[in-house]
Design an enzyme around this catalytic site. Structure first.
Site, PDB file in Angstrom:
ATOM      1  N   GLU A 235       0.883  -1.175   0.000  1.00 27.52           N
ATOM      2  CA  GLU A 235       0.000   0.000   0.000  1.00 27.52           C
ATOM      3  C   GLU A 235       0.912   1.214   0.000  1.00 27.52           C
ATOM      4  O   GLU A 235       1.396   1.656   1.051  1.00 27.52           O
ATOM      5  CB  GLU A 235      -0.897  -0.018   1.255  1.00 27.52           C
ATOM      6  CG  GLU A 235      -1.882  -1.179   1.284  1.00 27.52           C
ATOM      7  CD  GLU A 235      -3.075  -1.006   0.333  1.00 27.52           C
ATOM      8  OE1 GLU A 235      -3.314   0.131  -0.116  1.00 27.52           O
ATOM      9  OE2 GLU A 235      -3.743  -2.005   0.043  1.00 27.52           O
TER      10      GLU A 235
ATOM     11  N   CYS B 250      -2.203   9.541   2.509  1.00 25.25           N
ATOM     12  CA  CYS B 250      -1.691   8.960   1.256  1.00 25.25           C
ATOM     13  C   CYS B 250      -2.574   9.305   0.070  1.00 25.25           C
ATOM     14  O   CYS B 250      -2.096   9.404  -1.051  1.00 25.25           O
ATOM     15  CB  CYS B 250      -1.551   7.447   1.401  1.00 25.25           C
ATOM     16  SG  CYS B 250      -3.074   6.672   1.927  1.00 25.25           S
TER      17      CYS B 250
HETATM   18  P1  NAD Z   1       7.288   4.986   7.696  1.00 26.79           P
HETATM   19  O1  NAD Z   1       8.546   5.783   7.790  1.00 26.79           O
HETATM   20  O2  NAD Z   1       6.436   4.848   8.902  1.00 26.79           O
HETATM   21  O3  NAD Z   1       7.695   3.543   7.152  1.00 26.79           O
HETATM   22  C1  NAD Z   1       6.763   2.508   6.952  1.00 26.79           C
HETATM   23  C2  NAD Z   1       7.308   1.243   7.552  1.00 26.79           C
HETATM   24  O4  NAD Z   1       8.540   0.884   6.938  1.00 26.79           O
HETATM   25  C3  NAD Z   1       7.587   1.351   9.043  1.00 26.79           C
HETATM   26  O5  NAD Z   1       7.063   0.223   9.709  1.00 26.79           O
HETATM   27  C4  NAD Z   1       9.110   1.389   9.112  1.00 26.79           C
HETATM   28  O6  NAD Z   1       9.649   0.848  10.293  1.00 26.79           O
HETATM   29  C5  NAD Z   1       9.522   0.575   7.919  1.00 26.79           C
HETATM   30  N1  NAD Z   1      10.858   0.916   7.435  1.00 26.79           N
HETATM   31  C6  NAD Z   1      11.435   2.152   7.368  1.00 26.79           C
HETATM   32  N2  NAD Z   1      12.683   2.065   6.823  1.00 26.79           N
HETATM   33  C7  NAD Z   1      12.880   0.762   6.537  1.00 26.79           C
HETATM   34  C8  NAD Z   1      13.972   0.010   5.967  1.00 26.79           C
HETATM   35  N3  NAD Z   1      15.091   0.619   5.567  1.00 26.79           N
HETATM   36  N4  NAD Z   1      13.827  -1.312   5.817  1.00 26.79           N
HETATM   37  C9  NAD Z   1      12.677  -1.940   6.198  1.00 26.79           C
HETATM   38  N5  NAD Z   1      11.624  -1.293   6.746  1.00 26.79           N
HETATM   39  C10 NAD Z   1      11.718   0.026   6.929  1.00 26.79           C
HETATM   40  O7  NAD Z   1       6.335   5.533   6.601  1.00 26.79           O
HETATM   41  P2  NAD Z   1       6.637   6.381   5.308  1.00 26.79           P
HETATM   42  O8  NAD Z   1       7.295   5.532   4.276  1.00 26.79           O
HETATM   43  O9  NAD Z   1       7.200   7.716   5.641  1.00 26.79           O
HETATM   44  O10 NAD Z   1       5.093   6.612   4.940  1.00 26.79           O
HETATM   45  C11 NAD Z   1       4.666   7.612   4.125  1.00 26.79           C
HETATM   46  C12 NAD Z   1       4.355   7.027   2.750  1.00 26.79           C
HETATM   47  O11 NAD Z   1       3.386   6.012   2.887  1.00 26.79           O
HETATM   48  C13 NAD Z   1       3.776   8.020   1.787  1.00 26.79           C
HETATM   49  O12 NAD Z   1       4.341   7.802   0.531  1.00 26.79           O
HETATM   50  C14 NAD Z   1       2.313   7.657   1.764  1.00 26.79           C
HETATM   51  O13 NAD Z   1       1.660   8.018   0.577  1.00 26.79           O
HETATM   52  C15 NAD Z   1       2.355   6.187   1.967  1.00 26.79           C
HETATM   53  N6  NAD Z   1       1.119   5.716   2.559  1.00 26.79           N
HETATM   54  C16 NAD Z   1       0.348   4.872   1.844  1.00 26.79           C
HETATM   55  C17 NAD Z   1      -0.855   4.441   2.370  1.00 26.79           C
HETATM   56  C18 NAD Z   1      -1.751   3.501   1.625  1.00 26.79           C
HETATM   57  O14 NAD Z   1      -2.687   3.009   2.239  1.00 26.79           O
HETATM   58  N7  NAD Z   1      -1.517   3.234   0.353  1.00 26.79           N
HETATM   59  C19 NAD Z   1      -1.256   4.874   3.632  1.00 26.79           C
HETATM   60  C20 NAD Z   1      -0.417   5.736   4.323  1.00 26.79           C
HETATM   61  C21 NAD Z   1       0.773   6.140   3.786  1.00 26.79           C
END
Ligand code: NAD
Length: 452
Positions: free
Chosen positions: A206, A240
């Protein structure tokens, strides 16, 4: 990892199979949400400055609706689906049976920390899996509640909540899960998919991206502006599926800008910093990122921000160049570029030339323009004449396409994501026609051709 082995053993013992166990766990999630409502809302306030109403609508209330809907319909959804059997395989019966996948990993994101962790968990439990939930470490207060309180409600032999940062995520991704459900950005999405490939683990990703809004001159501009403002500045733009930028027909540009400014004022007063309904940026790093996106851009309204509170006012950006950073990366904050286009079709073409978005919004009263958007734009979700409202319909799946992700969930679609739909054919010992057995003859082949 010990907890992973324990959850796998629980799954193998079959404790998650009975419908009664699943219903009990769903009721436990419901109890967690109702009995800890104020604690959850407080955590969301600390993490993201979410107002009480917003925290209810988009997190606690959303999840209560989700879990109740799942609980009420689960028995029906799990019923084997009968399908017909061809003459050549008769006497016999055929059906599709939903079976749980095993032990699954759910990785949540920080912007809707409860919803994005618990909604997949509800689906995973409903499907009869054991699960490890790893909430995002970025929204630390919400993560703490899930680790310390939610776990007291759920069967510890079947569900574990592990808190930690990327190093824990990396460790978890080494394990042979039966499914990984990841919500977050594309960079980490690729890391997840690479790790999953090692074990041929299926993934649901997602992801995000830039969700465009098309505005025709043939639309009700006041309503359009209110609905864009609602979707954009909820959670200070950190959604998102928030409108990322607007493509408006040039004749409607000024009326739309005026109406957007009016909506900002109506929703958050002249001083949004003091409005109890306006959120904050998650952390210093994202705050700095957003300020950098404004570099070199022309703002339509006056800029205002406060580093000490991680506050950035709702801002309209005038016609940024396509190659500027603000038009290249997902904004994920309260800045809204407004781009003038010569025609509605030019707006459609603009979207088609870019990555497939997670959501696309189009405002138009013209049926032909609505049909053009429906047929020409590939997007995770499409909403005509509103923003984000499709999230409230349990009958619609939610998920991306192409660059915005793969797989889907919500309601019955979530149950299916966490299940294997096993085809089952049951034959009878009667009537063992020799037609399909060697030795073959031209006569047999003739009959086979008729029956197949
Ligand atoms: P985040 O930083 O919380 O990361 C998401 C998850 O990835 C966390 O559990 C984190 O621990 C893990 N993570 C971070 N770095 C990692 C690595 N190097 N290796 C493995 N795992 C790792 O979230 P984010 O990425 O900043 O979230 C924002 C993004 O998410 C935006 O692009 C947003 O559009 C998208 N998003 C999508 C949805 C959806 O439902 N499609 C919902 C919310 C957010």
């Amino acid at each position: 990892m010990k907890v992973f082995e324990e959850l796998r053993a629980s799954f193998a013992r079959g404790i998650t199979r009975p419908l009664s166990w699943r219903i009990e766990q769903l009721k436990a999630i419901e109890a967690f949400l109702t009995e800890n409502e104020s604690l959850i809302i407080e955590a969301l306030k600390k993490d993201l400055g979410k107002s009480k109403a917003e925290a209810w609508n988009t997190e606690v209330g959303f999840l209560l609706k989700d879990v109740r809907h799942t609980r009420k319909n689960l028995k029906r959804w799990l019923k084997p689906r009968k399908v017909s059997t061809p003459a050549v395989a008769k006497p016999g019966r055929s059906k599709l049976l939903l079976e749980p996948l095993g032990t699954v990993l759910i990785m949540g994101a920080w912007n809707y920390p409860m919803q994005l962790s618990l909604s997949p968990l509800i689906a995973a439990i409903a499907a009869g899996n054991t699960a490890i939930l790893k909430p995002s470490e970025v929204s630390a207060n919400s993560a703490r509640i899930m680790h310390e309180i939610l776990t007291q409600y759920l069967d510890p032999e079947a569900v574990a909540v592990l808190n930690g940062d990327a190093s824990l995520a990396t460790e978890l991704l080494q394990l042979p899960f039966d499914h990984i459900f990841y919500t977050g950005g594309n960079r980490v999405g690729k890391i997840v998919m690479r790790a999953a490939a090692e074990h041929l683990t299926p993934v649901t990703l997602e992801l995000g991206g830039k969700s465009p809004v098309l505005v025709s001159k043939k639309s009700d501009i006041k309503v359009t502006a209110r609905r864009i403002a609602w979707g954009k500045w909820m959670n200070a733009g950190q959604t998102c599926i928030a409108p990322d930028y607007v493509l408006v027909e040039k004749e409607a540009y000024q009326p739309l800008v005026d109406a957007l400014l009016q909506s900002i004022k109506d929703f958050y007063t002249d001083d949004p910093q003091r409005s109890k309904d306006y959120g904050r940026i998650i952390n210093e790093q994202h705050f700095r990122r957003l300020l950098t996106l404004m570099d070199g851009q022309t703002l339509i309204n006056d800029s205002d921000f406060d580093r000490s509170e991680l506050y950035i006012k709702p801002l309209l950006v005038d016609n940024p160049a396509s190659d500027s950073a603000i038009m290249q990366e997902e904004i994920f904050g309260p800045l809204l570029p407004i781009i003038r286009v010569d025609s509605f079709q030019q707006g459609i073409d603009f979207v088609r030339q870019r990555e497939k978005p997670l959501a696309c919004y189009a405002f138009s009263n013209d049926k032909a323009e609505q049909a053009d958007v429906e047929h020409q734009i590939s997007t995770g979700n499409l909403c005509i004449n509103d923003t984000m409202m499709f999230m409230l319909n349990d009958k619609l799946p939610f998920g991306g396409v192409g660059n915005s992700g793969m797989g889907r969930y919500h309601g019955e679609f979530g149950l299916r994501t966490f299940s294997h739909e096993k085809p089952v054919m049951t034959r009878s010992f009667h009537l063992d026609v020799a037609l399909r057995y060697p030795p073959f003859s031209s006569q047999k082949l003739k009959w086979l051709k008729k029956l197949m």
